[in-house]
Design a protein around this motif. Structure first.
Motif, PDB file in Angstrom:
ATOM      1  N   ILE A 240       0.714  -1.596  -0.027  1.00  0.00           N
ATOM      2  CA  ILE A 240      -0.338   0.110   0.207  1.00  0.00           C
ATOM      3  C   ILE A 240       1.046   1.010  -0.045  1.00  0.00           C
ATOM      4  CG2 ILE A 240      -1.839   1.414   1.042  1.00  0.00           C
ATOM      5  CD1 ILE A 240      -2.836  -1.308   2.320  1.00  0.00           C
ATOM      6  N   GLN A 241       0.655   1.948  -1.409  1.00  0.00           N
ATOM      7  CA  GLN A 241       1.520   2.885  -1.081  1.00  0.00           C
ATOM      8  C   GLN A 241       0.786   3.977  -0.684  1.00  0.00           C
ATOM      9  OE1 GLN A 241       5.075   3.221  -2.936  1.00  0.00           O
ATOM     10  NE2 GLN A 241       4.434   4.972  -1.581  1.00  0.00           N
ATOM     11  N   PHE A 242       1.086   5.765   0.072  1.00  0.00           N
ATOM     12  CA  PHE A 242       0.619   6.641   0.288  1.00  0.00           C
ATOM     13  C   PHE A 242       1.969   7.184  -0.770  1.00  0.00           C
ATOM     14  CE2 PHE A 242       0.317   3.188   3.606  1.00  0.00           C
ATOM     15  CZ  PHE A 242      -1.631   3.483   4.177  1.00  0.00           C
ATOM     16  N   PHE A 243       0.351   8.792  -0.483  1.00  0.00           N
ATOM     17  CA  PHE A 243       1.338  10.074  -1.141  1.00  0.00           C
ATOM     18  C   PHE A 243       0.247  11.011   0.029  1.00  0.00           C
ATOM     19  CE2 PHE A 243       2.605   8.091  -4.906  1.00  0.00           C
ATOM     20  CZ  PHE A 243       3.860   7.903  -5.150  1.00  0.00           C
ATOM     21  N   ILE A 244       1.090  11.281   1.045  1.00  0.00           N
ATOM     22  CA  ILE A 244       0.578  12.785   1.666  1.00  0.00           C
ATOM     23  C   ILE A 244       1.102  13.721   1.740  1.00  0.00           C
ATOM     24  CG2 ILE A 244       0.415  13.374   4.304  1.00  0.00           C
ATOM     25  CD1 ILE A 244      -0.691  10.579   3.799  1.00  0.00           C
ATOM     26  N   THR A 245       0.346  14.734   1.188  1.00  0.00           N
ATOM     27  CA  THR A 245      -0.186  16.208   0.653  1.00  0.00           C
ATOM     28  C   THR A 245      -0.021  17.078   1.533  1.00  0.00           C
ATOM     29  OG1 THR A 245      -1.115  16.456  -0.036  1.00  0.00           O
ATOM     30  CG2 THR A 245       1.014  15.265  -1.823  1.00  0.00           C
ATOM     31  N   GLY A 246      -0.205  18.202   1.536  1.00  0.00           N
ATOM     32  CA  GLY A 246       0.017  19.920   2.397  1.00  0.00           C
ATOM     33  C   GLY A 246       0.938  20.129   3.336  1.00  0.00           C
ATOM     34  N   GLY A 247       1.013  19.739   4.477  1.00  0.00           N
ATOM     35  CA  GLY A 247       1.164  20.511   5.717  1.00  0.00           C
ATOM     36  C   GLY A 247       2.571  19.406   5.669  1.00  0.00           C
ATOM     37  N   GLU A 248       2.329  17.863   5.110  1.00  0.00           N
ATOM     38  CA  GLU A 248       2.840  17.106   5.378  1.00  0.00           C
ATOM     39  C   GLU A 248       3.604  16.369   3.987  1.00  0.00           C
ATOM     40  OE1 GLU A 248       3.240  14.701   9.462  1.00  0.00           O
ATOM     41  OE2 GLU A 248       1.637  15.768   8.936  1.00  0.00           O
ATOM     42  N   SER A 249       4.949  16.613   4.093  1.00  0.00           N
ATOM     43  CA  SER A 249       5.028  15.419   2.435  1.00  0.00           C
ATOM     44  C   SER A 249       5.416  14.125   2.799  1.00  0.00           C
ATOM     45  CB  SER A 249       5.694  16.476   1.643  1.00  0.00           C
ATOM     46  OG  SER A 249       6.272  16.022   0.670  1.00  0.00           O
ATOM     47  N   ILE A 250       4.763  13.093   2.343  1.00  0.00           N
ATOM     48  CA  ILE A 250       5.255  12.047   2.875  1.00  0.00           C
ATOM     49  C   ILE A 250       4.976  10.970   1.581  1.00  0.00           C
ATOM     50  CG2 ILE A 250       5.510  10.127   4.337  1.00  0.00           C
ATOM     51  CD1 ILE A 250       3.837  12.396   6.445  1.00  0.00           C
ATOM     52  N   GLU A 251       5.953  10.089   1.130  1.00  0.00           N
ATOM     53  CA  GLU A 251       5.773   9.526   0.446  1.00  0.00           C
ATOM     54  C   GLU A 251       6.847   7.757   1.159  1.00  0.00           C
ATOM     55  OE1 GLU A 251       8.532  10.082  -2.983  1.00  0.00           O
ATOM     56  OE2 GLU A 251       7.319  11.496  -3.932  1.00  0.00           O
ATOM     57  N   GLY A 252       5.321   7.210   1.060  1.00  0.00           N
ATOM     58  CA  GLY A 252       5.831   5.792   2.007  1.00  0.00           C
ATOM     59  C   GLY A 252       5.168   4.812   1.646  1.00  0.00           C
ATOM     60  N   TYR A 253       5.197   3.749   2.765  1.00  0.00           N
ATOM     61  CA  TYR A 253       4.288   2.248   1.654  1.00  0.00           C
ATOM     62  C   TYR A 253       4.486   1.251   2.784  1.00  0.00           C
ATOM     63  CZ  TYR A 253       9.042   0.508  -0.077  1.00  0.00           C
ATOM     64  OH  TYR A 253      10.451  -0.205  -0.267  1.00  0.00           O
ATOM     65  N   LEU A 254       3.502   0.675   3.010  1.00  0.00           N
ATOM     66  CA  LEU A 254       2.887  -0.405   3.581  1.00  0.00           C
ATOM     67  C   LEU A 254       3.257  -1.958   2.380  1.00  0.00           C
ATOM     68  CD1 LEU A 254       0.498   0.748   6.009  1.00  0.00           C
ATOM     69  CD2 LEU A 254       2.349   0.499   6.716  1.00  0.00           C
ATOM     70  N   GLU A 255       4.378  -2.451   3.526  1.00  0.00           N
ATOM     71  CA  GLU A 255       4.736  -4.268   2.588  1.00  0.00           C
ATOM     72  C   GLU A 255       3.858  -4.921   3.449  1.00  0.00           C
ATOM     73  OE1 GLU A 255       7.586  -5.466   0.524  1.00  0.00           O
ATOM     74  OE2 GLU A 255       8.329  -4.688   1.273  1.00  0.00           O
ATOM     75  N   ILE A 256       2.975  -5.509   2.817  1.00  0.00           N
ATOM     76  CA  ILE A 256       2.281  -7.227   3.857  1.00  0.00           C
ATOM     77  C   ILE A 256       2.551  -7.596   3.022  1.00  0.00           C
ATOM     78  CG2 ILE A 256       0.210  -7.903   5.159  1.00  0.00           C
ATOM     79  CD1 ILE A 256      -0.843  -4.745   4.787  1.00  0.00           C
ATOM     80  N   GLY A 257       3.176  -9.291   3.938  1.00  0.00           N
ATOM     81  CA  GLY A 257       2.898 -10.406   3.574  1.00  0.00           C
ATOM     82  C   GLY A 257       3.400 -11.530   4.416  1.00  0.00           C
ATOM     83  N   ASP A 258       3.211 -12.657   4.831  1.00  0.00           N
ATOM     84  CA  ASP A 258       3.518 -13.590   5.786  1.00  0.00           C
ATOM     85  C   ASP A 258       3.194 -13.489   7.094  1.00  0.00           C
ATOM     86  OD1 ASP A 258       4.678 -15.313   3.382  1.00  0.00           O
ATOM     87  OD2 ASP A 258       6.701 -14.115   3.549  1.00  0.00           O
ATOM     88  N   GLY A 259       2.048 -12.749   7.339  1.00  0.00           N
ATOM     89  CA  GLY A 259       1.598 -12.533   8.321  1.00  0.00           C
ATOM     90  C   GLY A 259       1.823 -11.265   8.991  1.00  0.00           C
ATOM     91  N   SER A 277      -3.600  11.873  -0.380  1.00  0.00           N
ATOM     92  CA  SER A 277      -4.479  12.104   0.845  1.00  0.00           C
ATOM     93  C   SER A 277      -3.346  13.394   1.550  1.00  0.00           C
ATOM     94  CB  SER A 277      -4.773  11.234   1.926  1.00  0.00           C
ATOM     95  OG  SER A 277      -5.488  11.789   2.502  1.00  0.00           O
ATOM     96  N   PRO A 278      -4.279  14.372   1.610  1.00  0.00           N
ATOM     97  CA  PRO A 278      -3.717  15.544   2.628  1.00  0.00           C
ATOM     98  C   PRO A 278      -3.139  15.491   4.026  1.00  0.00           C
ATOM     99  CG  PRO A 278      -5.577  16.487   1.217  1.00  0.00           C
ATOM    100  CD  PRO A 278      -6.014  15.077   1.020  1.00  0.00           C
ATOM    101  N   ALA A 279      -2.722  15.945   4.125  1.00  0.00           N
ATOM    102  CA  ALA A 279      -2.521  15.383   5.281  1.00  0.00           C
ATOM    103  C   ALA A 279      -3.172  15.857   6.691  1.00  0.00           C
ATOM    104  CB  ALA A 279      -1.277  15.793   6.104  1.00  0.00           C
ATOM    105  N   ASP A 280      -3.948  16.659   6.321  1.00  0.00           N
ATOM    106  CA  ASP A 280      -4.665  16.902   7.709  1.00  0.00           C
ATOM    107  C   ASP A 280      -6.355  15.808   7.805  1.00  0.00           C
ATOM    108  OD1 ASP A 280      -5.536  18.302   5.126  1.00  0.00           O
ATOM    109  OD2 ASP A 280      -6.886  19.835   6.516  1.00  0.00           O
ATOM    110  N   ILE A 281      -6.644  15.505   6.119  1.00  0.00           N
ATOM    111  CA  ILE A 281      -7.104  14.003   5.880  1.00  0.00           C
ATOM    112  C   ILE A 281      -6.990  12.858   6.855  1.00  0.00           C
ATOM    113  CG2 ILE A 281      -9.224  13.365   4.640  1.00  0.00           C
ATOM    114  CD1 ILE A 281      -9.642  16.284   4.258  1.00  0.00           C
TER     115      ILE A 281
END
Length: 619
Positions: A240-259, A277-281
């Motif tokens: 799951i990739q996240f692009f957070i904008t606005g008050g915070e600028s974040i590019e990160g992702y969650l990797e899920i597998g094997d529990g 998503s905007p950071a505040d949302i």
């Protein structure tokens, strides 16, 4: 000395002091009683100094207090006991004799009190000292963190109590080995198991709890692996990739597998789903101030890729106690189904098996008034026909919405003045002719007010010219009209239906209608080969449920192939199409929000669905 080394020091030091004290007592308790007293006093002073130093630190462990309590008690016994008692055994009775024969008993009493007393008086459990090492600080004030630690603290109270009990044995080896086994071979492994187990079982304590401990979107993202429900994830393997904008600028992702779940900074090359998503949302979503579904429907966030993952987010990372709720829901559903079954009016259901290869031509009478691509009836029916064609059958579709079919007015002219001929010269007669030429007729209808759609019933009403007016009885003993000469008698029929409700029992009235005709209409009846019903059909063109849509349509194709090749459809295939594998609470909530959006913005359902398709494609 760094912080981690200090924590290790303050954890190990009390026990090292106690071990040194025990060793010195063993050496001097017979030869030099004065030295015994000196050793006791010195040990107490050292550990008190340790406590004073530790009190200046933010994090405190209770072991120093527990060990100092044991040492103080031991020292009191030394000062007030006769020297001769030091030589006594457990069998001599007397508290002093017992303590000197089983000195660890005092320590286990102290540890037992350490595990019991703080939670009873509203203080933090002793396990906090260890839990804070592996859980981010943002979760330390949550209900779940506290409850899990209290349960584990009480579990260790039982371990310490059993260790204390072992000290009353006359067997010295038993008294030394049992505590070691209990603490190292039972307590430690059990604690590792209890932590994730309790996080799932006790997750309901967070239901409705504010998440005001989250102060930034970054904090919320980093903390997601710590609230990950591995049981809900099963064998899921996604990114799951996240692009957070606005008050915070974040590019990160969650990797899920094997529990497991892990968070990484950066951009993954092939994410399964992307959320923008905007950071505040995003912070409001994480703090339960608005739901992710709400945010999506209000176009506050953008989702790309596999929409079905978005629906699993609350199950994977929520704090709603899914297992507790599902157990209650399953029990409620069983009780409700039992009541419904007991109230049913039973209509015999008989199914006709065709011969393999008998079906060469399939006619679909599609009654939905909605256009192709939007009609869930048509989506499911066309997948069925595709399976028929793949098995070698010829198929044809009649859309009743495109036909001119007048309503029967009950004049009976077709029985009297012009036998077999209706007063209306419209498309009904042509469709009936196509039915007679087909080896299998599929009646497909959405569920409207718990019955077949009006266009199909209107067409059925126009079938009267096929009958003669006379009353006869068939094998069932029921009265019916005979089929007029020149018309095909009983025909092979499959019934296909869809509805928006998630319970398949809503099709009971439709099924009862067709089976009643089959049982009582004599030689003009239906030979029902199969019934295919799909509840919660709104998922069939909803991007959130892409995987589930694929599963259903694949089974519909298998059903079409089976009916052509073998003359019947396996029950497992029919049940698979009807099975609702989505969370019904989430499904209902999403449906309600869709209708709210339609009402508030004056949109049709089709327009809303097109909007979401556009959302999915935005870059």
């Amino acid at each position: 000395m760094n912080f981690k080394m200090l924590r290790i020091f303050f954890l190990a030091a009390p026990f090292l002091i106690y071990s040194a004290f025990r060793t010195m007592i063993s050496i001097f308790m017979i030869s030099d009683y004065t030295m015994v007293k000196f050793t006791a006093v010195f040990s107490v002073l050292v550990i008190i100094s340790l406590i004073v130093f530790q009190l200046r630190m933010k994090d405190k462990n209770y072991f120093s207090f527990a060990v100092s309590g044991a040492l103080l008690f031991f020292t009191s016994v030394i000062f007030y006991a006769d020297q001769g008692i030091l030589k006594n055994s457990v069998s001599d009775a007397g508290l002093s004799a017992f303590i000197f024969s089983r000195p660890e008993s005092v320590l286990y009493v102290s540890l037992l009190l350490m595990a019991l007393i703080p939670p009873l008086f509203g203080r933090n459990p002793f396990t906090y000292y260890f839990a804070k090492e592996i859980v981010p600080e943002m979760f330390w004030e949550t209900r779940l963190f506290r409850v899990v630690n209290i349960v584990i603290s009480y579990f260790w109270a039982i371990i310490f109590a059993l260790s204390l009990g072992s000290q009353f044995s006359n067997n010295a080896v038993f008294a030394h080995i049992v505590p070691v086994v209990l603490q190292l071979l039972v307590g430690v492994p059990a604690t590792k198991f209890l932590i994730p187990f309790l996080q799932i079982k006790l997750a309901f304590v967070e239901r409705g709890a504010p998440r005001d401990f989250l102060h930034s979107a970054e904090q919320a993202l980093i903390g997601m692996p710590y609230v990950f429900d591995k049981k809900a994830a099963g064998d899921l393997k996604i990114v799951i990739q996240f692009f957070i904008t606005g008050g915070e600028s974040i590019e990160g992702y969650l990797e899920i597998g094997d529990g497991n779940c892990s968070y990484h900074n950066g951009v993954h090359p092939v994410p399964s789903m992307t959320m923008k998503s905007p950071a505040d949302i995003y912070l409001k979503i994480a703090r339960n101030e608005i739901s992710g579904t709400d945010a999506f429907f209000r176009k506050l966030i953008v989702i790309e890729g596999d929409f079905s993952i978005a629906l699993k987010m609350e199950q994977l990372f929520g704090a709603g106690g899914p297992q507790v709720e599902s157990d209650k829901k399953a029990k409620r559903n069983r009780e409700q189904k039992k009541k419904i079954d007991s109230d049913h009016i039973l209509i015999p259901k008989n199914y006709y098996s065709m011969q393999p290869g008998e079906v060469r031509k399939v006619l679909l009478i599609q009654a939905s008034p909605r256009k192709a691509g939007v009609s869930k009836t048509d989506i499911l029916a066309q997948a069925f026909l595709e399976g028929c064609r793949s098995a070698g059958a010829e198929t044809e579709t009649v859309h009743l919405a495109d036909k001119n079919i007048n309503s029967c007015i009950g004049c009976y002219t077709c029985w009297t003045k012009t036998p077999g001929q209706c007063i209306y010269n419209d498309d009904a007669a042509e469709i009936m002719k196509k039915e007679d030429e087909a080896d299998l007729v599929v009646y497909a209808s959405p569920l409207y007010i718990f019955g077949i759609v009006s266009s199909l019933k209107q067409y059925f009403d126009r079938r009267i010219p096929r009958l003669e007016p006379f009353l006869v009885t068939g094998e069932s003993g029921m009265t019916s009209h005979p089929t007029r000469a020149g018309y095909k008698k009983s025909k092979n029929v499959a019934v296909l239906g869809v509805c928006g409700f998630p319970e398949v029992s809503h099709f009971d009235s439709v099924s009862a209608y067709f089976h009643h005709v089959s049982n009582t209409a004599g030689d003009n009846s239906f030979n029902i080969v199969a019934e295919i019903y799909r509840p919660a059909s709104e998922i069939l063109n909803n991007g959130f449920y892409g995987n589930e849509t694929g599963r259903i349509l694949e089974l519909a194709g298998v059903a079409g192939e089976q009916i052509v090749r073998s003359g019947t459809i396996e029950k497992s295939v029919i049940d698979g199409i009807a099975e609702v594998r989505v969370d019904t609470d989430v499904f209902r909530d999403q449906a309600n929000k869709t209708w709210e959006l339609c009402i508030n913005e004056g949109l049709t359902l089709s327009q809303v669905q097109e909007r979401f398709s556009g959302n999915a494609g935005e870059k």
